[in-house]
Design an enzyme around this catalytic site. Sequence first.
Site, PDB file in Angstrom:
ATOM      1  N   GLU A  59     -15.805 -29.670 -13.535  1.00  0.00           N
ATOM      2  CA  GLU A  59     -14.473 -29.765 -12.539  1.00  0.00           C
ATOM      3  C   GLU A  59     -14.420 -31.516 -12.138  1.00  0.00           C
ATOM      4  O   GLU A  59     -13.180 -31.915 -11.726  1.00  0.00           O
ATOM      5  CB  GLU A  59     -14.787 -29.059 -11.119  1.00  0.00           C
ATOM      6  N   SER A  67     -15.829  32.755  19.314  1.00  0.00           N
ATOM      7  CA  SER A  67     -16.868  32.899  20.085  1.00  0.00           C
ATOM      8  C   SER A  67     -17.541  31.818  20.842  1.00  0.00           C
ATOM      9  O   SER A  67     -18.310  31.670  21.685  1.00  0.00           O
ATOM     10  CB  SER A  67     -17.851  33.976  19.723  1.00  0.00           C
TER      11      SER A  67
END
Length: 792
Positions: free
Chosen positions: A89, A468
């Site tokens: 780079e 229940s």
Amino acid sequence: MTRKSTFKNFLWSLVVIITAGLVMALFALVVFEASLPNVETLKDVHLQEPLRVFTRDNKLIAEFGTIRRAPIALDDVPKQLIAATLATEDQRFYSHPGVDWLGLGRAGISLLLTREKKEGGSTITMQVARNFFLTNKKTYNRKIKEILLALKIDHEFSKDKILELYFNKIFYGSRAYGIEAASQVYYGKKPSELTLSEMAMLAGLPKAPSSLNPIYHPQAALDRRNHVLTRMLDLHYIDTATYNQAIGAPLTAKLHELQVSVSAPYVAEMVRQLMLKQFDQKTYGEGYDVYTTIDSQLQQNANAAVMKGLLAYDKRHGYRGPIQHLNDTGQLDNASKILSQIPTLNGLRPALILKIGNQSADALLKTGDTVTIPWSGLSWARRQTMKGTQEFLSAPPQKTSDILKIGDIVYLSPTSDNSWILNQLPAAEAATITINPHDGSMLALIGGFNYFNSKFNRATQAERQPGSSFKPFIYSAALEKGFTLATIVNDAPIAIEDNGSADTLWRPENDTENFSGPIRTRIALINSRNLASIRVLQLIGIPYAIDYATRFGFQKEQLPESLSLALGTTNVTLLQMAEAYAVFANGGYRINTYFIDHIVNSKDKIIYKTAPIVAGDPIATDDHTKNIAPRVITPQNAYLITSALRDVIQHGTGRGARVLQRTDLAGKTGTTNDKRDAWFCGFNSNMVSIVWIGFDQQRSLHEYASKAALPLWVDFMAPSLKDAPYATMPQPDGIVTVRIDSKSGLLAPPNDPNAIFEKFRTEDIPTEKDTGLTATAPGSADDTPADMNDLY
């Protein structure tokens, strides 16, 4: 005009033109300079990071956001990776002033020769300038700004700082921003763990993250990697031997999904929704780490229990057939592609049946492997057929052809002994939630069998009848009204006008379709007697019971104004039931559930911390710093109901939990009309856990809760309570244990063969005088129904 004067005029014109050009260039630079952003912001730069969700013990649950990034210090970037990046780079990075004039000159010459605007001459510093401040649009204006910014950045920052910014900002493809994320995405490693060839691969990506991507363009990526290695050799970063070894390495890059430590996708989505509500779209880029209250081990226990429980229920109700069937040869030849499109769900793996033996089958997995399914993995598969709402099962299969055909695509799952078993995606769903009853912190939550198959959260969003399991709140109201656990109520047939019409009678029944006659309320609750419960509600009054139930967090508008409330015909969520049962577990306090403990920003600063309301007496605990939850029932009431619910497990409908061999557990089963919903709500003083199982499109489970839901709860609690100390509510003041007659509920005379011990509030100790059944079932004239005498 003479030639000399002409030459002077030319020189003068040239000077004017050059001067004008310089003035214009200077003016342009001033204009550009004024429009440039302040590079000082890079000193306190904020890098976009995803939202991460963790358990309370710091294990990753999920990550949200289109960007994957994890900031890294330059000291943690390997030297060879830095060298690879510089080689490809910006080889003169440490010597130029932010702009490589030689490189820029070559790019300018290329432009003149080709007349094409190409990316060229960009240094690492210029890339930092572009990525932080500019766009990728190729224009002359942008290039000039990029150059000026690079010069300013190089002047203000050290080379190492610029390189660190680069490694954290640059895009490497596949949603990976920064070298740490790229290393994880492509290799599943930290940068320090990469090989040289892997470093070179990553270093070459920023030039063209898409066209050089090793996943989608392996040859181009390989060529680029080799170019980077060659540059490193040419610049003497590596020697020939190292180069030869690295360049001969195979391409090993592949996508590595985020490594989630704990599967809790429903919790992750709850966090995401809450964060969006609080922070809007900033949620996805600010790098928030959300630490939940989820216990990783309890969550894993819940995952395993739901998986086991649903698959076991599904097997009990037969085999529904293959996912699909491949008929023609063309489809069989394309089997791998077809299998690859069918997701693996909770370990259930799609497979194609290739061969059928007498009592075995060979199958092709989506991985390309061929496995054998033994008879032990097939023999359960009785064929299921439905006629209306009725379920029918065939006779047990005798051979494989009774179950499978060649070309069937089915689900398989591995067993603990390295064998395989035929399975199917469960038709029923399940959900569970576990909370700490002292502060409401959520410890585990599952909203369904598989989140990616169905995102509907049945733990918080589904409203189902509790059956229940709602009865304890009715009995708690009765105790507050003057009942005791020894009060006698009649468990006998009853007919009640429905909607006020004498022609329409409601005739509720017990699940067992038999009747016990006069029984104590403790027995009525632990054996879940419907008719006795209806009478209790009728005696205390529906308006009173509804108002009382709001103490537990239920809303008046959700509670039916009818005697069916005693049977749990209201619609509630698992979350509501968990908070309601927590009132019994913590001794009478109303807590609020929460699931976010604290939030940390990208700078590791806590920006939010939950301050929950806590059950307990601040004076008794000498802790005045906590927010104290309101007391909604007396400690005596909570203790007595918990006592009865412990008997549900020891002697009643929840006795399947006795396998846990613990006496500190309490709970209640719940089965709704036509067995459409099955619940178990259980707890000790440190943990409340609610389990529900049912169908999204409501239909009968054909099983009671004791068979459908309770085993799932037991499978969760067994590992969750392993080595955990017993946790029971201490007996509060004002409670005494008295010897009573089990038949009448009154004080037992000496030598009474029916004598038992029962717990009472001091003011409720019964007398020896037999005052009759009605006297033991208190109620006021204001809310006692007109047909009270018909109860007995």
